[in-house]
Design an enzyme around this catalytic site. Structure first.
Site, short mmCIF file in Angstrom:
data_model
loop_
_atom_site.label_atom_id
_atom_site.label_comp_id
_atom_site.label_asym_id
_atom_site.label_seq_id
_atom_site.Cartn_x
_atom_site.Cartn_y
_atom_site.Cartn_z
N HIS A 117 0.74 -1.49 -0.12
CA HIS A 117 0.14 0.17 0.10
C HIS A 117 0.57 1.25 -0.69
CE1 HIS A 117 -0.33 -0.63 4.29
NE2 HIS A 117 0.83 1.37 4.23
N GLU A 176 -5.00 -0.01 -0.70
CA GLU A 176 -4.45 -0.76 -0.04
C GLU A 176 -4.94 -1.50 -1.73
OE1 GLU A 176 -3.66 -1.84 2.49
OE2 GLU A 176 -4.31 -0.60 4.06
C1 F6R Z 1 1.41 7.10 5.86
C2 F6R Z 1 1.39 5.99 5.01
C3 F6R Z 1 1.68 4.32 4.20
C4 F6R Z 1 3.25 4.03 5.23
C5 F6R Z 1 3.48 2.75 5.70
C6 F6R Z 1 4.87 2.79 5.70
O1 F6R Z 1 1.37 8.08 5.28
O2 F6R Z 1 0.31 6.25 3.91
O3 F6R Z 1 1.34 4.17 3.25
O4 F6R Z 1 4.09 5.28 4.70
O5 F6R Z 1 2.15 1.99 6.16
O6 F6R Z 1 4.47 3.11 7.34
P1 F6R Z 1 5.64 2.48 8.33
O7 F6R Z 1 6.62 3.24 7.78
O8 F6R Z 1 5.71 2.65 9.66
O9 F6R Z 1 6.08 1.16 7.79
#
Ligand code: F6R
Length: 246
Positions: free
Chosen positions: A138, A143
C-alpha cells in the site's frame, strides 16, 4: 526507477534528508508531499537538525500529507496532524497555514476529500512526494485493489490495520475504522517521488515492486509508470531482492 542502496535506517534517513534539502534550496517555494509512519521519522529528525545547524528555511515551503484518520481532530494524539506537528512542523520555521493534511473531523467527509483534491490542483500539485510502503504494497492508505484512477477518497481500514492500530488507543471503540487518503492518481501527479524502504520486513514488498507486474493488487507497482522515482533502500531490503531473484 532509480535505486540508491544505503547501509541502514540511519543512512537512509540522512540521504533522504539531504535529497530533500537540496530540492528545498533549489526551490524555496517547493511543495512537498509528506508521509507519516515509522519510515520518515529519522528523515524528519535530520531535517530538524539541519534547520537548527544550517538554517535551511521552510518559510516558503508548502506541504501536503498523504492521509488522515476519519473522526480524529488534530489535537488527538493519534491523528496524523498531531504526528506531523510533533515530528516536524513544530521544530522548523514553516508557516502552519502552509501545512495541509486532510481534516479527519470534517462534518462532510466527501466534501473534505473534494476540497483536498481541489487544493492540490490549485497549487499545481506536489513537486516532491515522500512515500513509505506497506508490507502489502500500500501507498498512502491505498490498499491492494485500489483503483489507479483514484483521487483523494475515503477508505475502510482493513481489519489487520485496525488491529495493528488498537495498541495506541484505550479501547477498540476509539480505533478509527476509516481514513481519508490521497488516491493513486493524486500521488502519481506529483512531479517527483522519493520512496523510502528500510528493514527486512519490507523485503517481500520491495521484491514485488521491482520484479512483479504493474497491478492494482499491488498499489506501489504503479510507481513503475512514473517518470521520476528514486528509491532509497537499505541493505536489509536490497539483500532480500538478491535472494529472491537468485
Ligand atoms: C503514511 C502512509 C503509509 C505508510 C506505510 C508504511 O502516511 O501513508 O502508507 O507509509 O504504511 O508505514 P511504516 O513507515 O510505519 O512502515
Amino acid at each position: 526507477m532509480k535505486i540508491i542502496e544505503v547501509k541502514d535506517y540511519q543512512e537512509m534517513s540522512q540521504k533522504a534528508a539531504e535529497y530533500m534539502i537540496e530540492k528545498i534550496l533549489q526551490n524555496p517555494n517547493i511543495k512537498l508531499g509528506l508521509a507519516t509512519g515509522g519510515t520518515p521519522v529519522g528523515t524528519y529528525q535530520n531535517l530538524i537538525a539541519d534547520h537548527r545547524n544550517n538554517g535551511t528555511s521552510y518559510s516558503g515551503v508548502t506541504t501536503f500529507n498523504l492521509d488522515e484518520y476519519i473522526g480524529l481532530s488534530g489535537n488527538n494524539k493519534n491523528s496524523y496532524r498531531y504526528f506531523m506537528n510533533e515530528q516536524l512542523f513544530n521544530h522548523i520555521d514553516i508557516n502552519m497555514k502552509n501545512t495541509h493534511i486532510p481534516q479527519g473531523d470534517a462534518s462532510d467527509i466527501e466534501a473534505e476529500c473534494h476540497r483536498y483534491e481541489e487544493l492540490l490542483a490549485k497549487h499545481h500539485g506536489v513537486d516532491l512526494q515522500i512515500l513509505g510502503i506497506g508490507q502489502n504494497g500500500h501507498i498512502g492508505f491505498n490498499e491492494p485493489g485500489s483503483s489507479f484512477e483514484s483521487q483523494t477518497h475515503v477508505v475502510d481500514l482493513t481489519p489487520s490495520t485496525i488491529k495493528a492500530n488498537a495498541r495506541f488507543f484505550n479501547n477498540m471503540e476509539e480505533v478509527p475504522t476509516k481514513a481519508i487518503t490521497m488516491g493513486i492518481a493524486t500521488i502519481m501527479k506529483s512531479k517527483e517521488i522519493l520512496l523510502l524502504v528500510s528493514g527486512e520486513k519490507k523485503n517481500e514488498a520491495m521484491h514485488q515492486l521491482i520484479n512483479g507486474p504493474v497491478s492494482e493488487n499491488f498499489p506501489a507497482s504503479v510507481l513503475k509508470k512514473h517518470q521520476c522515482v528514486t528509491i532509497i533502500a537499505d541493505k536489509a531490503v536490497v539483500a532480500g531482492l538478491k535472494v529472491h531473484s537468485s
